[in-house]
Design a protein around this motif. Sequence first.
Motif, PDB file in Angstrom:
ATOM      1  N   ASN A  80       0.819  -1.228   0.000  1.00 54.83           N
ATOM      2  CA  ASN A  80       0.000   0.000   0.000  1.00 54.83           C
ATOM      3  C   ASN A  80       0.848   1.271   0.000  1.00 54.83           C
ATOM      4  O   ASN A  80       0.312   2.370   0.107  1.00 54.83           O
ATOM      5  CB  ASN A  80      -0.966   0.002   1.175  1.00 54.83           C
ATOM      6  N   GLY A  81       2.197   1.127  -0.078  1.00 58.94           N
ATOM      7  CA  GLY A  81       3.094   2.278  -0.135  1.00 58.94           C
ATOM      8  C   GLY A  81       3.609   2.732   1.214  1.00 58.94           C
ATOM      9  O   GLY A  81       4.544   3.531   1.273  1.00 58.94           O
ATOM     10  N   LYS A  82       3.006   2.282   2.305  1.00 60.61           N
ATOM     11  CA  LYS A  82       3.471   2.676   3.635  1.00 60.61           C
ATOM     12  C   LYS A  82       4.769   1.959   3.971  1.00 60.61           C
ATOM     13  O   LYS A  82       5.046   0.869   3.473  1.00 60.61           O
ATOM     14  CB  LYS A  82       2.414   2.352   4.684  1.00 60.61           C
ATOM     15  N   GLU A  83       5.567   2.596   4.856  1.00 55.08           N
ATOM     16  CA  GLU A  83       6.814   2.012   5.321  1.00 55.08           C
ATOM     17  C   GLU A  83       6.686   1.661   6.797  1.00 55.08           C
ATOM     18  O   GLU A  83       6.102   2.423   7.569  1.00 55.08           O
ATOM     19  CB  GLU A  83       7.970   2.983   5.112  1.00 55.08           C
ATOM     20  N   THR A  84       7.219   0.499   7.172  1.00 55.14           N
ATOM     21  CA  THR A  84       7.169   0.072   8.562  1.00 55.14           C
ATOM     22  C   THR A  84       8.367  -0.822   8.857  1.00 55.14           C
ATOM     23  O   THR A  84       8.969  -1.386   7.943  1.00 55.14           O
ATOM     24  CB  THR A  84       5.846  -0.641   8.899  1.00 55.14           C
ATOM     25  N   ASP A  85       8.687  -0.923  10.146  1.00 55.97           N
ATOM     26  CA  ASP A  85       9.836  -1.741  10.530  1.00 55.97           C
ATOM     27  C   ASP A  85       9.397  -3.067  11.135  1.00 55.97           C
ATOM     28  O   ASP A  85       8.335  -3.173  11.735  1.00 55.97           O
ATOM     29  CB  ASP A  85      10.736  -0.984  11.514  1.00 55.97           C
ATOM     30  N   PHE A  86      10.233  -4.080  10.921  1.00 51.53           N
ATOM     31  CA  PHE A  86      10.058  -5.406  11.495  1.00 51.53           C
ATOM     32  C   PHE A  86      11.393  -5.828  12.083  1.00 51.53           C
ATOM     33  O   PHE A  86      12.450  -5.462  11.567  1.00 51.53           O
ATOM     34  CB  PHE A  86       9.610  -6.424  10.436  1.00 51.53           C
ATOM     35  N   TYR A  87      11.339  -6.593  13.150  1.00 55.09           N
ATOM     36  CA  TYR A  87      12.544  -7.107  13.787  1.00 55.09           C
ATOM     37  C   TYR A  87      12.592  -8.604  13.537  1.00 55.09           C
ATOM     38  O   TYR A  87      11.679  -9.330  13.921  1.00 55.09           O
ATOM     39  CB  TYR A  87      12.552  -6.780  15.280  1.00 55.09           C
ATOM     40  N   LEU A  88      13.658  -9.044  12.862  1.00 62.66           N
ATOM     41  CA  LEU A  88      13.778 -10.433  12.439  1.00 62.66           C
ATOM     42  C   LEU A  88      14.941 -11.129  13.136  1.00 62.66           C
ATOM     43  O   LEU A  88      15.991 -10.524  13.346  1.00 62.66           O
ATOM     44  CB  LEU A  88      14.023 -10.507  10.931  1.00 62.66           C
ATOM     45  N   LYS A  89      14.737 -12.408  13.469  1.00 69.53           N
ATOM     46  CA  LYS A  89      15.852 -13.237  13.915  1.00 69.53           C
ATOM     47  C   LYS A  89      16.667 -13.541  12.660  1.00 69.53           C
ATOM     48  O   LYS A  89      16.152 -14.138  11.721  1.00 69.53           O
ATOM     49  CB  LYS A  89      15.367 -14.535  14.554  1.00 69.53           C
ATOM     50  N   ALA A  90      17.915 -13.100  12.647  1.00 64.03           N
ATOM     51  CA  ALA A  90      18.771 -13.270  11.471  1.00 64.03           C
ATOM     52  C   ALA A  90      19.935 -14.183  11.838  1.00 64.03           C
ATOM     53  O   ALA A  90      21.041 -13.727  12.079  1.00 64.03           O
ATOM     54  CB  ALA A  90      19.264 -11.914  10.982  1.00 64.03           C
ATOM     55  N   GLU A  91      19.658 -15.465  11.908  1.00 64.71           N
ATOM     56  CA  GLU A  91      20.667 -16.425  12.347  1.00 64.71           C
ATOM     57  C   GLU A  91      20.968 -17.417  11.239  1.00 64.71           C
ATOM     58  O   GLU A  91      20.210 -17.554  10.286  1.00 64.71           O
ATOM     59  CB  GLU A  91      20.165 -17.162  13.593  1.00 64.71           C
ATOM     60  N   LYS A  92      22.090 -18.115  11.404  1.00 65.19           N
ATOM     61  CA  LYS A  92      22.463 -19.152  10.444  1.00 65.19           C
ATOM     62  C   LYS A  92      21.508 -20.344  10.558  1.00 65.19           C
ATOM     63  O   LYS A  92      20.917 -20.573  11.605  1.00 65.19           O
ATOM     64  CB  LYS A  92      23.889 -19.625  10.715  1.00 65.19           C
ATOM     65  N   SER A  93      21.420 -21.092   9.491  1.00 58.50           N
ATOM     66  CA  SER A  93      20.551 -22.273   9.475  1.00 58.50           C
ATOM     67  C   SER A  93      21.184 -23.408  10.285  1.00 58.50           C
ATOM     68  O   SER A  93      22.325 -23.780  10.021  1.00 58.50           O
ATOM     69  CB  SER A  93      20.305 -22.727   8.046  1.00 58.50           C
ATOM     70  N   PRO A  94      20.446 -23.967  11.241  1.00 56.73           N
ATOM     71  CA  PRO A  94      20.958 -25.083  12.042  1.00 56.73           C
ATOM     72  C   PRO A  94      20.529 -26.429  11.476  1.00 56.73           C
ATOM     73  O   PRO A  94      19.765 -26.508  10.507  1.00 56.73           O
ATOM     74  CB  PRO A  94      20.286 -24.844  13.400  1.00 56.73           C
ATOM     75  N   VAL A  95      21.016 -27.493  12.122  1.00 54.93           N
ATOM     76  CA  VAL A  95      20.574 -28.851  11.821  1.00 54.93           C
ATOM     77  C   VAL A  95      19.838 -29.391  13.036  1.00 54.93           C
ATOM     78  O   VAL A  95      20.089 -28.964  14.166  1.00 54.93           O
ATOM     79  CB  VAL A  95      21.756 -29.786  11.475  1.00 54.93           C
ATOM     80  N   CYS A  96      18.912 -30.307  12.803  1.00 55.98           N
ATOM     81  CA  CYS A  96      18.190 -30.972  13.882  1.00 55.98           C
ATOM     82  C   CYS A  96      17.934 -32.402  13.425  1.00 55.98           C
ATOM     83  O   CYS A  96      17.622 -32.629  12.252  1.00 55.98           O
ATOM     84  CB  CYS A  96      16.884 -30.240  14.177  1.00 55.98           C
ATOM     85  N   ILE A  97      18.089 -33.340  14.362  1.00 59.96           N
ATOM     86  CA  ILE A  97      18.060 -34.746  13.993  1.00 59.96           C
ATOM     87  C   ILE A  97      17.068 -35.532  14.838  1.00 59.96           C
ATOM     88  O   ILE A  97      17.153 -35.527  16.064  1.00 59.96           O
ATOM     89  CB  ILE A  97      19.452 -35.385  14.176  1.00 59.96           C
ATOM     90  N   LEU A  98      16.135 -36.239  14.182  1.00 59.18           N
ATOM     91  CA  LEU A  98      15.330 -37.251  14.849  1.00 59.18           C
ATOM     92  C   LEU A  98      16.143 -38.530  14.759  1.00 59.18           C
ATOM     93  O   LEU A  98      16.312 -39.100  13.672  1.00 59.18           O
ATOM     94  CB  LEU A  98      13.968 -37.443  14.177  1.00 59.18           C
ATOM     95  N   ALA A  99      16.726 -38.961  15.885  1.00 61.54           N
ATOM     96  CA  ALA A  99      17.616 -40.111  15.905  1.00 61.54           C
ATOM     97  C   ALA A  99      16.943 -41.279  16.608  1.00 61.54           C
ATOM     98  O   ALA A  99      16.379 -41.113  17.695  1.00 61.54           O
ATOM     99  CB  ALA A  99      18.921 -39.746  16.606  1.00 61.54           C
ATOM    100  N   LEU A 100      17.029 -42.457  15.977  1.00 66.32           N
ATOM    101  CA  LEU A 100      16.421 -43.666  16.520  1.00 66.32           C
ATOM    102  C   LEU A 100      17.471 -44.755  16.687  1.00 66.32           C
ATOM    103  O   LEU A 100      18.309 -44.958  15.802  1.00 66.32           O
ATOM    104  CB  LEU A 100      15.330 -44.189  15.588  1.00 66.32           C
TER     105      LEU A 100
END
Length: 181
Positions: free
Chosen positions: A36-56
């Motif tokens: 719509n042309g308006k400007e606004t600010d957002f605060y983002l988590k800017a972190e590296k991509s991690p790994v996560c494991i479902l281990a059996l």
Amino acid sequence: MKKENSKLKKWKALSREMVFEKYGRKIEKVIFRLPNGKETDFYLKAEKSPVCILALTKKKQVILVKQYRPGPDRNLLELPGGGIEKDEQPISAARRELLEETGYSGKIRLVTKCYDCAYSTINRYCFVATDCERVTEQSLEETEFAEVKIMGLNGFRRLLRSGKMTDVEVGYLGLDYLDLL
């Protein structure tokens, strides 16, 4: 997949400023121009991509790590995982993190990548590890204090449904990938 026919437009980022950075955590202030042309600010988590494991284990028991988490201010049962080091491939990071946090090793496969949340740049690598065996002791970092816990599939499904853990999506994606839902 069909191309989506939508009238929604991508927002234009006008500026970016790192407002917080400590312990691998970053918050970035981004000013956007909205459709719509308006400007606004957002605060983002800017972190590296991690790994996560479902281990059996070979008996199809889930390998979890119990550790204190400052956000919820409690000990949580979690899936093993962590950061990808410089010049490290995600699958190598998954192997390393599983071994360091649990002492277990197994057959590791990439399931998919998934977003952390709508206000984050994180795109998490989701892995499964099967036929895991304990091959060494934990090798935790100086700021890590964790216990390995083994849980049956029914108990793990209840834990997922409770919402009392992190990386719930990785648990469900992994179980689905392995046809264990």
